[in-house]
Design a protein around this motif. Sequence first.
Motif, PDB file in Angstrom:
ATOM      1  N   ILE A 145       0.852  -1.184   0.000  1.00 24.55           N
ATOM      2  CA  ILE A 145       0.000   0.000   0.000  1.00 24.55           C
ATOM      3  C   ILE A 145       0.889   1.236   0.000  1.00 24.55           C
ATOM      4  O   ILE A 145       1.820   1.335   0.806  1.00 24.55           O
ATOM      5  N   TRP A 146       0.566   2.175  -0.898  1.00 27.48           N
ATOM      6  CA  TRP A 146       1.278   3.432  -0.968  1.00 27.48           C
ATOM      7  C   TRP A 146       0.547   4.470  -0.130  1.00 27.48           C
ATOM      8  O   TRP A 146      -0.609   4.298   0.223  1.00 27.48           O
ATOM      9  N   ARG A 147       1.210   5.556   0.143  1.00 28.87           N
ATOM     10  CA  ARG A 147       0.672   6.622   1.001  1.00 28.87           C
ATOM     11  C   ARG A 147      -0.701   7.106   0.534  1.00 28.87           C
ATOM     12  O   ARG A 147      -1.559   7.438   1.344  1.00 28.87           O
ATOM     13  N   ASP A 148      -0.953   7.131  -0.778  1.00 31.05           N
ATOM     14  CA  ASP A 148      -2.230   7.642  -1.293  1.00 31.05           C
ATOM     15  C   ASP A 148      -3.335   6.580  -1.337  1.00 31.05           C
ATOM     16  O   ASP A 148      -4.441   6.858  -1.783  1.00 31.05           O
ATOM     17  N   GLY A 149      -3.045   5.353  -0.892  1.00 35.79           N
ATOM     18  CA  GLY A 149      -4.050   4.297  -0.836  1.00 35.79           C
ATOM     19  C   GLY A 149      -4.045   3.357  -2.026  1.00 35.79           C
ATOM     20  O   GLY A 149      -4.735   2.348  -2.022  1.00 35.79           O
ATOM     21  N   ARG A 150      -3.272   3.679  -3.095  1.00 36.28           N
ATOM     22  CA  ARG A 150      -3.129   2.716  -4.190  1.00 36.28           C
ATOM     23  C   ARG A 150      -2.477   1.471  -3.628  1.00 36.28           C
ATOM     24  O   ARG A 150      -1.692   1.541  -2.683  1.00 36.28           O
ATOM     25  N   SER A 151      -2.767   0.327  -4.229  1.00 34.33           N
ATOM     26  CA  SER A 151      -2.200  -0.902  -3.689  1.00 34.33           C
ATOM     27  C   SER A 151      -2.058  -1.954  -4.771  1.00 34.33           C
ATOM     28  O   SER A 151      -2.539  -1.799  -5.890  1.00 34.33           O
ATOM     29  N   SER A 152      -1.388  -3.021  -4.402  1.00 35.50           N
ATOM     30  CA  SER A 152      -1.308  -4.204  -5.265  1.00 35.50           C
ATOM     31  C   SER A 152      -1.459  -5.427  -4.372  1.00 35.50           C
ATOM     32  O   SER A 152      -1.108  -5.402  -3.196  1.00 35.50           O
ATOM     33  N   LEU A 153      -2.018  -6.475  -4.941  1.00 34.49           N
ATOM     34  CA  LEU A 153      -2.249  -7.733  -4.245  1.00 34.49           C
ATOM     35  C   LEU A 153      -1.409  -8.794  -4.932  1.00 34.49           C
ATOM     36  O   LEU A 153      -1.464  -8.937  -6.153  1.00 34.49           O
ATOM     37  N   ASP A 154      -0.612  -9.514  -4.158  1.00 32.87           N
ATOM     38  CA  ASP A 154       0.235 -10.585  -4.686  1.00 32.87           C
ATOM     39  C   ASP A 154      -0.182 -11.915  -4.082  1.00 32.87           C
ATOM     40  O   ASP A 154      -0.427 -12.006  -2.883  1.00 32.87           O
ATOM     41  N   GLY A 155      -0.255 -12.931  -4.902  1.00 35.28           N
ATOM     42  CA  GLY A 155      -0.620 -14.280  -4.469  1.00 35.28           C
ATOM     43  C   GLY A 155      -1.089 -15.054  -5.682  1.00 35.28           C
ATOM     44  O   GLY A 155      -0.812 -14.678  -6.819  1.00 35.28           O
ATOM     45  N   GLU A 177      -1.296  -7.063 -13.397  1.00 32.23           N
ATOM     46  CA  GLU A 177       0.039  -6.567 -13.720  1.00 32.23           C
ATOM     47  C   GLU A 177       1.001  -7.695 -14.061  1.00 32.23           C
ATOM     48  O   GLU A 177       1.947  -7.504 -14.792  1.00 32.23           O
ATOM     49  N   ALA A 178       0.794  -8.847 -13.466  1.00 31.35           N
ATOM     50  CA  ALA A 178       1.623 -10.033 -13.684  1.00 31.35           C
ATOM     51  C   ALA A 178       0.736 -11.234 -13.354  1.00 31.35           C
ATOM     52  O   ALA A 178      -0.357 -11.059 -12.806  1.00 31.35           O
ATOM     53  N   PRO A 179       1.169 -12.460 -13.671  1.00 34.55           N
ATOM     54  CA  PRO A 179       0.314 -13.623 -13.401  1.00 34.55           C
ATOM     55  C   PRO A 179      -0.162 -13.726 -11.952  1.00 34.55           C
ATOM     56  O   PRO A 179      -1.232 -14.247 -11.691  1.00 34.55           O
ATOM     57  N   SER A 180       0.616 -13.203 -11.010  1.00 34.75           N
ATOM     58  CA  SER A 180       0.217 -13.308  -9.604  1.00 34.75           C
ATOM     59  C   SER A 180       0.152 -11.940  -8.921  1.00 34.75           C
ATOM     60  O   SER A 180       0.264 -11.849  -7.710  1.00 34.75           O
ATOM     61  N   ARG A 181      -0.067 -10.880  -9.686  1.00 34.04           N
ATOM     62  CA  ARG A 181      -0.108  -9.522  -9.109  1.00 34.04           C
ATOM     63  C   ARG A 181      -1.243  -8.711  -9.721  1.00 34.04           C
ATOM     64  O   ARG A 181      -1.344  -8.580 -10.935  1.00 34.04           O
ATOM     65  N   ILE A 182      -2.085  -8.152  -8.851  1.00 30.71           N
ATOM     66  CA  ILE A 182      -3.220  -7.319  -9.239  1.00 30.71           C
ATOM     67  C   ILE A 182      -2.995  -5.909  -8.706  1.00 30.71           C
ATOM     68  O   ILE A 182      -2.708  -5.730  -7.526  1.00 30.71           O
ATOM     69  N   ARG A 183      -3.136  -4.920  -9.544  1.00 28.15           N
ATOM     70  CA  ARG A 183      -3.085  -3.516  -9.124  1.00 28.15           C
ATOM     71  C   ARG A 183      -4.500  -3.105  -8.739  1.00 28.15           C
ATOM     72  O   ARG A 183      -5.450  -3.357  -9.473  1.00 28.15           O
ATOM     73  N   ILE A 184      -4.647  -2.457  -7.571  1.00 30.17           N
ATOM     74  CA  ILE A 184      -5.946  -2.001  -7.084  1.00 30.17           C
ATOM     75  C   ILE A 184      -5.917  -0.476  -7.013  1.00 30.17           C
ATOM     76  O   ILE A 184      -5.014   0.101  -6.406  1.00 30.17           O
TER      77      ILE A 184
END
Length: 184
Positions: free
Chosen positions: A123-133, A170-177
């Motif tokens: 999670i970045w300071r502005d609330g953008r995030s990415s989910l890995d799994g 963004e990648a096979p196991s990474r989602i940008r939120i």
Amino acid sequence: MLRIGTWRSAESVDVVACGWHDSGPGALATGIKLIYGTGGRVPELPGLRVGALPAQGAEEIAELLCQGLDVVLTAPGCCPAAPVVAAGMWHYGWTRGDVGALAGATVAGLAMAAQAGPCSVEIWRDGRSSLDGHVTAAAVRARLAARFPGGRYRTPEVTVPLESVRLSQEAPSRIRIALRAGSR
């Protein structure tokens, strides 16, 4: 950046680890904080400061982290996004006025809580995030939709409309939120 992860298995307690004061103001202060759901047994953690009573929500969890506890317990029925929102409040100093960041962390927390296996979010300071799994954008969207009754998710801090949530693979196991601007 703030990194948060879970470890899940049939025989273990669900744990959220958060830490790394590496991008905040001031001197570098690394460390790990643990947030446990009280539904299971909490292992003995010698040398760590453990909260005596379960916290009810994100603001309570954040307050205990800011007081220097190493391990915070959450009450049964606590919002599944609360540990992630609380970690952001502790790490970045977010308040109720940081609506966009709180909304982003809420979505990241819900997405992380909906995963069956181990995963992590950044999670970045502005609330953008990415989910890995082991995730796909379509699966995350479906799991999030199930948590948004009436198309909105309400917490004491924010209300997030599902239509504002943007997911990209963004990648096979990474989602940008991300959230659409002005929709919180």
